[in-house]
Write a protein that holds these residues in place. Structure first.
Motif, PDB file in Angstrom:
ATOM      1  N   PHE A 181       0.831  -1.208   0.000  1.00 45.01           N
ATOM      2  CA  PHE A 181       0.000   0.000   0.000  1.00 45.01           C
ATOM      3  C   PHE A 181       0.867   1.259   0.000  1.00 45.01           C
ATOM      4  N   TYR A 182       1.964   1.199   0.759  1.00 42.73           N
ATOM      5  CA  TYR A 182       2.861   2.358   0.835  1.00 42.73           C
ATOM      6  C   TYR A 182       3.475   2.637  -0.545  1.00 42.73           C
ATOM      7  N   ASN A 183       3.908   1.576  -1.208  1.00 40.87           N
ATOM      8  CA  ASN A 183       4.501   1.757  -2.535  1.00 40.87           C
ATOM      9  C   ASN A 183       3.487   2.256  -3.555  1.00 40.87           C
ATOM     10  N   ARG A 184       2.224   1.938  -3.326  1.00 38.99           N
ATOM     11  CA  ARG A 184       1.169   2.393  -4.234  1.00 38.99           C
ATOM     12  C   ARG A 184       0.682   3.798  -3.877  1.00 38.99           C
ATOM     13  N   GLY A 185       1.247   4.385  -2.836  1.00 41.16           N
ATOM     14  CA  GLY A 185       0.879   5.737  -2.440  1.00 41.16           C
ATOM     15  C   GLY A 185      -0.409   5.834  -1.659  1.00 41.16           C
ATOM     16  N   VAL A 186      -0.886   4.706  -1.134  1.00 43.35           N
ATOM     17  CA  VAL A 186      -2.153   4.692  -0.385  1.00 43.35           C
ATOM     18  C   VAL A 186      -1.919   5.006   1.093  1.00 43.35           C
ATOM     19  N   LEU A 187      -0.672   4.898   1.557  1.00 36.27           N
ATOM     20  CA  LEU A 187      -0.330   5.236   2.946  1.00 36.27           C
ATOM     21  C   LEU A 187       0.524   6.500   2.949  1.00 36.27           C
ATOM     22  N   SER A 188      -0.062   7.595   2.501  1.00 37.81           N
ATOM     23  CA  SER A 188       0.701   8.832   2.337  1.00 37.81           C
ATOM     24  C   SER A 188       0.867   9.609   3.634  1.00 37.81           C
ATOM     25  N   ARG A 189       0.078   9.274   4.663  1.00 37.63           N
ATOM     26  CA  ARG A 189       0.125  10.061   5.909  1.00 37.63           C
ATOM     27  C   ARG A 189       1.038   9.444   6.967  1.00 37.63           C
ATOM     28  N   ILE A 190       1.843   8.486   6.572  1.00 38.94           N
ATOM     29  CA  ILE A 190       2.776   7.868   7.520  1.00 38.94           C
ATOM     30  C   ILE A 190       4.066   7.557   6.782  1.00 38.94           C
ATOM     31  N   ARG A 191       5.191   7.738   7.466  1.00 37.36           N
ATOM     32  CA  ARG A 191       6.482   7.487   6.838  1.00 37.36           C
ATOM     33  C   ARG A 191       6.847   6.013   6.957  1.00 37.36           C
ATOM     34  N   THR A 244      -5.334   0.606  13.588  1.00 38.48           N
ATOM     35  CA  THR A 244      -4.240   1.528  13.285  1.00 38.48           C
ATOM     36  C   THR A 244      -3.960   1.541  11.784  1.00 38.48           C
ATOM     37  N   PHE A 245      -3.981   0.383  11.179  1.00 37.27           N
ATOM     38  CA  PHE A 245      -3.782   0.243   9.737  1.00 37.27           C
ATOM     39  C   PHE A 245      -4.885   0.996   8.983  1.00 37.27           C
ATOM     40  N   VAL A 246      -6.134   0.766   9.425  1.00 40.69           N
ATOM     41  CA  VAL A 246      -7.277   1.410   8.769  1.00 40.69           C
ATOM     42  C   VAL A 246      -7.166   2.936   8.835  1.00 40.69           C
ATOM     43  N   TYR A 247      -6.687   3.451   9.958  1.00 39.49           N
ATOM     44  CA  TYR A 247      -6.602   4.902  10.150  1.00 39.49           C
ATOM     45  C   TYR A 247      -5.667   5.542   9.126  1.00 39.49           C
ATOM     46  N   TYR A 248      -4.563   4.868   8.824  1.00 39.44           N
ATOM     47  CA  TYR A 248      -3.561   5.490   7.946  1.00 39.44           C
ATOM     48  C   TYR A 248      -3.810   5.225   6.462  1.00 39.44           C
ATOM     49  N   VAL A 249      -4.751   4.359   6.133  1.00 37.83           N
ATOM     50  CA  VAL A 249      -5.036   4.083   4.718  1.00 37.83           C
ATOM     51  C   VAL A 249      -5.877   5.217   4.137  1.00 37.83           C
TER      52      VAL A 249
END
Length: 364
Positions: free
Chosen positions: A36-46, A95-100
């Motif tokens: 998800f991070y690589n796809r840009g879906v987790l943009s609000r967390i490093r 926690t996962f749901v919050y950052y997606v």
């Protein structure tokens, strides 16, 4: 892996295996999060924070694994810690749901992974509690996101997610509760079958097959050194006369009463088994010939004072007993044979008496 499972009973092995499965599930979650991070879906967390979160999760699970491996979990009401692990997993899922940023509906599939673990242990009301917790926590997360980042929340879509999540988890709760209840019934049935397999139907003490299992276990302990065990074989005197005079049904009652009465006088570590017919063997762990002889005399006196009521009046029975201590390295049949010879001497000496095998204990 063999080191992890060494010196653990079967239940502990299962708990450790489930904990390892939980670690594997979290690693799967980490793979999804990185995708998800690589796809840009987790943009609000490093990425550093993602790795930190999953580092904490893995450390927690490894700590839990070591806790179970230590055996301290046996002191808890739920040694498997199933409820605790599922609550913690629900928190991490939230926690996962919050950052997606999007695609939260797909993330809800992680709840099904969490609930599968409940099939091992939880009852229906526990499933319902967890389902309610999951739905409420999801609603709280969506509300917080809507207040903080309304641009990434679609109220209609999230309402649909809540409805579907509620229905699916409720169904999982019903099915999970049913499966747990079914497993408990099967476990009770298996325990009952196991009891029937190792106990004599008439006397309800151990049967001949289990007797030899116990004897082989005691033999192994003695052969390793620094330990003794003795056996006491006893036989009802003139039991044929009881059957001929009072009937076989009364004879069966006499056998049952004597076996149960003797069993109640023994230590927890002792074992009484029906050897055959009216003959019984008592296994006395950590006992040499003198202690075993005292126990045999106590059994003799106990039986002598039992009173039975038959169709033609009250009557008593007596037993003769032979005692022998296992010699390191000998066969089980040899110690039984020596105890049997002592029993014959007790019979020949007038019955209602105890005879001990005179063989001195030696080390091979």
């Amino acid at each position: 892996m063999s080191t992890i499972f060494s010196k653990m009973d079967q239940q502990q092995r299962l708990r450790v295996k489930r904990s390892i499965m939980a670690v594997g599930s979290y690693l799967m979650w980490m793979g999804i999060a990185l995708y998800f991070y690589n796809r840009g879906v987790l943009s609000r967390i490093r990425i550093e924070n993602i790795l930190l979160i999953f580092g904490v999760i893995v450390t927690y699970n490894l700590g839990l694994l070591l806790f179970i491996r230590s055996g301290y979990n046996k002191k808890l009401k739920d040694p498997s810690l199933t409820m605790v692990q599922m609550i913690v997993a629900t928190i991490w899922a939230m926690t996962f749901v919050y950052y997606v940023d999007e695609g939260r509906g797909a993330i809800l599939l992680l709840y099904l992974v969490v609930f599968v673990f409940g099939f091992f242990k939880l009852r229906m009301r526990q499933f319902i509690f967890l389902a309610g917790m999951a739905v409420v926590s999801y609603c709280v997360v969506i509300y917080v996101l809507y207040r903080q980042h309304p641009e990434i929340v679609n109220p209609k879509t999230e309402a649909l997610n809540v409805i579907v999540l509620s229905m699916v988890l409720t169904w999982f709760s019903l099915v999970g509760g049913y499966i747990t209840n079914l497993r408990n019934k099967v476990a009770k049935a298996m325990a009952k079958i196991e009891q029937l397999v190792i106990h004599d139907d008439l006397t309800q003490v151990f049967n001949r097959r289990h007797l030899f299992t116990v004897l082989e276990h005691e033999k192994a302990l003695v052969d390793r050194g620094g330990y003794f065990f003795s056996i006491c074989i006893f036989d009802l005197d003139d039991f044929k006369q009881v059957n001929d005079t009072y009937g076989h049904e009364m004879g069966d009652q006499v056998l049952h009463t004597i076996a149960q009465s003797v069993q109640r006088t023994l230590r927890v570590i002792d074992c009484i088994a029906r050897y055959g017919g009216e003959e019984f063997i008592i296994v006395l762990p950590d006992s040499e010939i003198n202690d075993a002889g005292i126990c045999a005399e106590r059994v003799r006196a106990l039986v002598e004072h039992l009173v039975f009521t038959g169709a033609i009046g009250n009557f008593k029975v007596t037993v003769s007993l032979g005692v022998a201590t296992y010699q390191p390295g000998e066969r089980i049949s040899e110690v039984i044979n020596r105890a049997d010879k002592a029993l014959y001497r007790a019979k020949a000496g007038g019955k209602n008496r105890v005879e001990c095998d005179p063989t001195p204990i030696h080390n091979p």
